[in-house]
Design an enzyme around this catalytic site. Sequence first.
Site, PDB file in Angstrom:
ATOM      1  N   ASP A  64     -12.056 -10.486  -0.873  1.00 28.81           N
ATOM      2  CA  ASP A  64     -13.195 -10.491  -1.782  1.00 28.81           C
ATOM      3  C   ASP A  64     -12.710 -10.699  -3.218  1.00 28.81           C
ATOM      4  O   ASP A  64     -13.214 -11.556  -3.961  1.00 28.81           O
ATOM      5  CB  ASP A  64     -13.920  -9.143  -1.640  1.00 28.81           C
ATOM      6  CG  ASP A  64     -15.257  -9.118  -2.349  1.00 28.81           C
ATOM      7  OD1 ASP A  64     -15.690 -10.179  -2.844  1.00 28.81           O
ATOM      8  OD2 ASP A  64     -15.859  -8.031  -2.409  1.00 28.81           O
ATOM      9  N   ASP A 124      -0.494  -7.156  -4.726  1.00 30.73           N
ATOM     10  CA  ASP A 124      -0.354  -7.106  -6.183  1.00 30.73           C
ATOM     11  C   ASP A 124       0.569  -8.214  -6.688  1.00 30.73           C
ATOM     12  O   ASP A 124       0.284  -8.874  -7.703  1.00 30.73           O
ATOM     13  CB  ASP A 124       0.108  -5.722  -6.669  1.00 30.73           C
ATOM     14  CG  ASP A 124       1.082  -5.041  -5.734  1.00 30.73           C
ATOM     15  OD1 ASP A 124       1.009  -5.291  -4.517  1.00 30.73           O
ATOM     16  OD2 ASP A 124       1.929  -4.270  -6.200  1.00 30.73           O
ATOM     17  N   LYS A 153      -1.018  -4.965   2.023  1.00 27.78           N
ATOM     18  CA  LYS A 153      -0.482  -3.840   1.242  1.00 27.78           C
ATOM     19  C   LYS A 153       0.116  -2.837   2.227  1.00 27.78           C
ATOM     20  O   LYS A 153      -0.137  -1.626   2.171  1.00 27.78           O
ATOM     21  CB  LYS A 153      -1.623  -3.225   0.411  1.00 27.78           C
ATOM     22  CG  LYS A 153      -1.187  -2.191  -0.609  1.00 27.78           C
ATOM     23  CD  LYS A 153      -0.478  -2.766  -1.820  1.00 27.78           C
ATOM     24  CE  LYS A 153       0.046  -1.674  -2.719  1.00 27.78           C
ATOM     25  NZ  LYS A 153       0.832  -2.180  -3.847  1.00 27.78           N
ATOM     26  N   TYR A 190     -14.756  -2.522   4.294  1.00 26.59           N
ATOM     27  CA  TYR A 190     -16.167  -2.875   4.119  1.00 26.59           C
ATOM     28  C   TYR A 190     -17.033  -2.585   5.348  1.00 26.59           C
ATOM     29  O   TYR A 190     -18.113  -3.142   5.484  1.00 26.59           O
ATOM     30  CB  TYR A 190     -16.292  -4.365   3.759  1.00 26.59           C
ATOM     31  CG  TYR A 190     -15.916  -4.691   2.325  1.00 26.59           C
ATOM     32  CD1 TYR A 190     -15.307  -3.751   1.501  1.00 26.59           C
ATOM     33  CD2 TYR A 190     -16.167  -5.947   1.792  1.00 26.59           C
ATOM     34  CE1 TYR A 190     -14.957  -4.057   0.197  1.00 26.59           C
ATOM     35  CE2 TYR A 190     -15.826  -6.256   0.484  1.00 26.59           C
ATOM     36  CZ  TYR A 190     -15.220  -5.315  -0.304  1.00 26.59           C
ATOM     37  OH  TYR A 190     -14.882  -5.628  -1.607  1.00 26.59           O
TER      38      TYR A 190
END
Length: 337
Positions: free
Chosen positions: A233, A209, A175, A123
């Site tokens: 987010d 995930d 991740k 971001y």
Amino acid sequence: MSTPVTLIPGDGIGPSITEATVRLLDAAGADITWDSQLAGAAAVTAVGDPLPEATLASIRRTKLALKGPLETALGKGFRSINVALRKTFDLFANVRPAKSVLPGLRFDGVDIVLVRENTEGLYIGVENYIKVGTDEHAAAQSIAVVTRYGAERIHRYACEYAIRHGRRKVTMVHKANILKYSQGLFLEVGRQVASEYAGRIEIEERIVDACAMELVMRPERYDVIVTTNLFGDILSDLTSGLVGGLGVTPGSNIGNEVGIFEAVHGTAPDIAGKGVANPTAVMLAACQMLDYMGQDALAQRIQTAIETVLRERKQLTRDLGGTATTEQYTDAVIARL
Ligand code: NAI
């Protein structure tokens, strides 16, 4: 001694839900001197600037702000005020608690605090198109940046938060198996910080995930979650959904110097001025603020009163299936203090 706090009523339902919150805090005996300041559309109308210098000066002075939602005029050329506040005061931690209170939801026993890194990751706004032949938009890229500095302070913040609030566990969500550099660094730094906290708090790792799946299957296994900007987010809205949606979710943006506390929802223009808005999220944000100010006992007393009224289901606002006005709901909470 009375604590000065900047109050930004905001736009739409903002003024009515912040007024209800101020009334509740007064009734609870919170010793606060409110410095009311403008931002958002209200500020554009009054002084032609969505984030006036007087408002920034007030926050610089008080280092604390309780904020209603602000209208972000899409496509009118001014940046998001929330992003501007975050950048101005380097508010690196976004803290979103999600706790099961409302009866009859799909999940019971959820009590998660999600700590989202607020300044880096995907971001940072470094994006561009790549032209191929005559196609200006043949490809696009967005750069994710994770720094040791940024990762370290958010991991440390999450651990300190967990210890201070008597939490049992921090889950680092990442991740790193695929994004070996940016997410890899986030995890590497997280492990270093975790080693410093060994024996004081349990720290575990989860791939994002897997975490998302577990959050909707066994959310009660999570306690404090710390993660990067984009994952935070998404997962913070997921955790809000587990406990009844954005209407009951507070959030805070914390830096080294300044803390800004707010509802997560927007200005609700469809119900503005009707006196029916649900002030719960701002009220809970005020509890977060009192806790941050070191007034944990007062924060807990107010939060318990709110939770009692929600559990009783007698005086609920329309969004939660009741008929109470903002004022009637606030009166009910005050009566429960
Ligand atoms: P919204 O959250 O304002 O409204 C979505 C729906 O939820 C509406 O039906 C609304 O009536 C309802 N709702 C929201 N809060 C409620 C409350 N406290 N009580 C009862 N019902 C409630 O989202 P929307 O419509 O997408 O955005 C409206 C404006 O708010 C936009 O200008 C947007 O930029 C701004 N916004 C500001 C935020 C902030 O300042 N933190 C966050 C999100 C949106």
